[in-house]
Write a protein that holds these residues in place. Structure first.
Motif, PDB file in Angstrom:
ATOM      1  N   GLU A  17       5.957  -3.593  -2.920  1.00 17.99           N
ATOM      2  CA  GLU A  17       5.593  -2.375  -2.203  1.00 17.99           C
ATOM      3  C   GLU A  17       4.096  -2.121  -2.314  1.00 17.99           C
ATOM      4  O   GLU A  17       3.430  -1.772  -1.331  1.00 17.99           O
ATOM      5  CB  GLU A  17       6.382  -1.190  -2.764  1.00 17.99           C
ATOM      6  CG  GLU A  17       7.876  -1.279  -2.525  1.00 17.99           C
ATOM      7  CD  GLU A  17       8.642  -0.144  -3.178  1.00 17.99           C
ATOM      8  OE1 GLU A  17       9.694   0.218  -2.641  1.00 17.99           O
ATOM      9  OE2 GLU A  17       8.203   0.354  -4.218  1.00 17.99           O
ATOM     10  N   THR A  77       7.022   1.276   1.562  1.00 18.52           N
ATOM     11  CA  THR A  77       8.151   1.534   0.671  1.00 18.52           C
ATOM     12  C   THR A  77       9.315   0.643   1.083  1.00 18.52           C
ATOM     13  O   THR A  77       9.686   0.592   2.248  1.00 18.52           O
ATOM     14  CB  THR A  77       8.575   3.025   0.750  1.00 18.52           C
ATOM     15  OG1 THR A  77       7.467   3.830   0.372  1.00 18.52           O
ATOM     16  CG2 THR A  77       9.734   3.300  -0.187  1.00 18.52           C
ATOM     17  N   PRO A 102      12.810   4.271   2.339  1.00 18.34           N
ATOM     18  CA  PRO A 102      11.922   3.514   3.233  1.00 18.34           C
ATOM     19  C   PRO A 102      11.962   4.027   4.667  1.00 18.34           C
ATOM     20  O   PRO A 102      12.928   4.657   5.093  1.00 18.34           O
ATOM     21  CB  PRO A 102      12.476   2.085   3.158  1.00 18.34           C
ATOM     22  CG  PRO A 102      13.345   2.057   1.949  1.00 18.34           C
ATOM     23  CD  PRO A 102      13.875   3.439   1.795  1.00 18.34           C
TER      24      PRO A 102
END
Length: 395
Positions: free
Chosen positions: A60, A66, A87
């Motif tokens: 990440e 994310t 995410p």
């Protein structure tokens, strides 16, 4: 305790918002902030990149996105929080489903420069599908549009219109700048036209768990505890209130008995309220096992072997009509077969769809709209125990 999840399109600033929330609410330890400051300098940044407080995986940090659901626990003088930073990529929809499945509130972020995009609507649909009680529309990066009220009002109206669908969301809009901290914890000096609460004000005051103790009694049995000649049935009370002296029905057998004792943390109590974990003793030696459910009153679940509902497929392994699976509902696991996928040939990772199953033994089901606990189920691969699909019951 408030459980909440964040969602939004790529680069809308979710991780930065979460980092700002943690930093400005004084929920970041000194060594954590020092580590973030050092990592930011290594990347050529003069100020700490607060997104690094939640983007914990190396992949990440390297990609600047994310990937996994990052859980954070923090508290203010008014409330405790469990936060799930999910995410934004469409291929990680399953991660958002995981993070939002137990959330009391969802924060859907929108970039003020781009407005409502397809992924915004997808996240709103997932929040509606999972019956998240409260939705906050955080219009982020207001500093990049001159803190203009016109841009904010346009995005709010667009979201209200396009995120309607069969169950239009009830949402609270907040204009923020996660990078600079406007309206996250402290009220913005740049948007005097906004009279509503800051994001933290909302999180600290939104009602949580209203009505759980007043709902119909649902007590899935997790363990059977033998104590001398007595048997206690332990588990978490999913909804309702149990009292000593109540008549209860055991599902799926349909036998009835009376509660003669309730223990909470080893202490006898006269009553237990959802979501307490307790053990109960019955007046009769009934055949009660893990996976059975105790109910009280006339409002009982549907006892059926036919399961229908909405699903999100969670794994790269496709799900097809005719597949044999294990169906886990509360503490009960039974065999099942996929009979229909809403006309689709298969479901692949991150697909949202509909399903019809037939189980080998009856399940005591509520509609997901009534109970997010007794209306939810999982499909499991009987070969290796992998979780395949998350489902929400329709009745």
């Amino acid at each position: 305790m408030l459980r909440f999840a964040t969602a939004g399109s790529v680069d809308d600033g979710k991780s930065t918002l979460v980092g700002r929330l943690l930093h400005d609410s004084k929920s970041v330890l000194t060594d954590q902030l020092e580590a973030v400051t050092h990592a930011s300098r290594d990347r050529g940044q003069d100020t700490p990149d607060l997104a690094l407080l939640t983007d914990g995986l190396r992949a990440e940090r390297e990609q600047g996105i994310t990937i996994d659901v990052a859980y954070r626990y923090f508290a203010t003088p008014r409330r405790r929080f469990i936060l799930a930073d999910t995410p934004g990529h469409v291929q990680y929809t399953r991660n958002m489903v995981t993070g939002a499945s137990t959330a009391d509130l969802a924060i859907v972020l929108v970039d003020a420069r781009h407005g409502v995009v397809e992924q915004t609507l997808r996240h709103a649909a997932v929040a509606a599908l999972l019956r998240v009680p409260h939705v906050v529309l955080a219009v982020n990066k207001m500093d990049l549009v001159g803190y203009g009220q016109r841009e904010f009002d346009r995005i709010v109206a667009d979201f209200a219109e396009r995120a309607g669908g069969p169950r239009p969301p009830r949402f609270t809009p907040v204009p923020v700048s996660a990078l600079l901290g406007d309206n996250v914890v402290e009220r913005s000096a740049h948007m005097d036209w906004y009279r509503g609460p800051t994001l933290l004000d909302l999180l600290e005051t939104v009602p949580v768990g209203a009505g759980a103790a007043d709902a119909p009694v649902r007590f899935p049995v997790q363990y059977v505890i033998r104590h001398g000649d007595s048997r206690y049935y332990a588990g978490q009370l999913a909804s309702g209130t149990l009292r000593v002296g109540d008549r209860v029905t055991v599902h799926p057998s349909g036998t009835t008995s009376e509660i003669t004792a309730i223990d909470a943390l080893g202490t006898p109590v006269a009553a237990a309220h959802a979501p307490q974990s307790v053990s109960v003793r019955l007046a009769d030696q009934r055949d009660v096992a893990r996976g059975d459910m105790l109910t009280s009153g006339v409002d009982v679940p549907a006892l059926t072997q036919e399961v229908r509902g909405a699903v999100c497929h969670l794994t790269d392994r496709p799900l097809r009509v005719g597949d044999r699976v294990l169906v886990r509902h509360t503490t009960r696991t039974v065999k099942g077969i996929v009979q229909d996928l809403g006309g689709a040939a298969e479901l692949t990772a991150n697909d949202l769809g509909r399903i019809a199953l037939r189980t080998s033994r009856p399940l005591a089901l509520d509609a997901y709209a009534v109970s997010r606990c007794t209306g939810a189920f999982l499909l499991i691969d009987p070969a290796d125990g992998a979780t395949l699909t998350a489902g929400m019951v329709d009745l």
